[in-house]
Design a protein around this motif. Structure first.
Motif, mmCIF file in Angstrom:
data_model
loop_
_atom_site.group_PDB
_atom_site.id
_atom_site.type_symbol
_atom_site.label_atom_id
_atom_site.label_comp_id
_atom_site.label_asym_id
_atom_site.label_seq_id
_atom_site.Cartn_x
_atom_site.Cartn_y
_atom_site.Cartn_z
ATOM 1 N N CYS A 36 25.589 40.055 39.698
ATOM 2 C CA CYS A 36 26.564 40.949 40.335
ATOM 3 C C CYS A 36 28.001 40.552 40.019
ATOM 4 N N CYS A 37 28.199 39.355 39.513
ATOM 5 C CA CYS A 37 29.559 38.881 39.237
ATOM 6 C C CYS A 37 30.154 39.504 37.981
ATOM 7 N N ALA A 64 33.924 33.634 39.650
ATOM 8 C CA ALA A 64 34.783 33.382 40.809
ATOM 9 C C ALA A 64 34.524 34.391 41.926
ATOM 10 N N ILE A 65 34.077 35.575 41.568
ATOM 11 C CA ILE A 65 33.804 36.614 42.569
ATOM 12 C C ILE A 65 32.683 36.176 43.503
ATOM 13 N N CYS A 66 31.626 35.604 42.930
ATOM 14 C CA CYS A 66 30.438 35.256 43.716
ATOM 15 C C CYS A 66 30.357 33.783 44.078
ATOM 16 N N GLN A 67 31.304 32.980 43.674
ATOM 17 C CA GLN A 67 31.214 31.541 43.892
ATOM 18 C C GLN A 67 30.969 31.177 45.364
ATOM 19 N N ASN A 124 32.316 37.336 35.912
ATOM 20 C CA ASN A 124 33.427 36.679 36.606
ATOM 21 C C ASN A 124 32.859 35.859 37.761
ATOM 22 N N GLU A 164 24.509 35.991 40.660
ATOM 23 C CA GLU A 164 25.191 35.740 39.387
ATOM 24 C C GLU A 164 25.348 37.026 38.586
#
Length: 96
Positions: free
Chosen positions: A79-80, A85-88, A83, A77
């Motif tokens: 690292c996102c 959506a990057i890590c979802q 955003n 989380e």
């Protein structure tokens, strides 16, 4: 886990499962001295990623799967960068 030996110890304990490993076996498997492994185990215990229990005359250490899962989730989380959506995709497969 900021150190190579600690990461090796955590990997060993994760593989060992809930029954864990005695400190002496961890030292042998990690290829370090008993005093060295004791130092690292205490730091990992203080960090909350391993637990210790007495079994006869040995201290047996186990990975704290819930804490490790929380750490992984936090890192993904974080690292996102705001955003999600990057890590979802990675978050969806992370264990609880």
């Amino acid at each position: 886990m900021s150190q190579k030996t600690r990461l090796k110890i955590v990997r060993l304990l994760v593989k060992a499962g809930p029954e864990g490993m005695a400190a002496g076996f961890i030292a042998e498997a990690a290829g370090v001295s008993p005093s060295n492994v004791s130092f690292h185990l205490k730091e990992l215990e203080r960090g909350g990623v391993v637990t210790a229990r007495w079994d006869a005359r040995s201290i047996v250490y186990s990975a704290d799967y819930q804490a490790l899962s929380g750490l992984i989730r936090f890192l993904l989380e974080d690292c996102c960068a705001g955003n999600p959506a990057i890590c979802q995709p990675a978050l969806a497969t992370a264990c609880c």
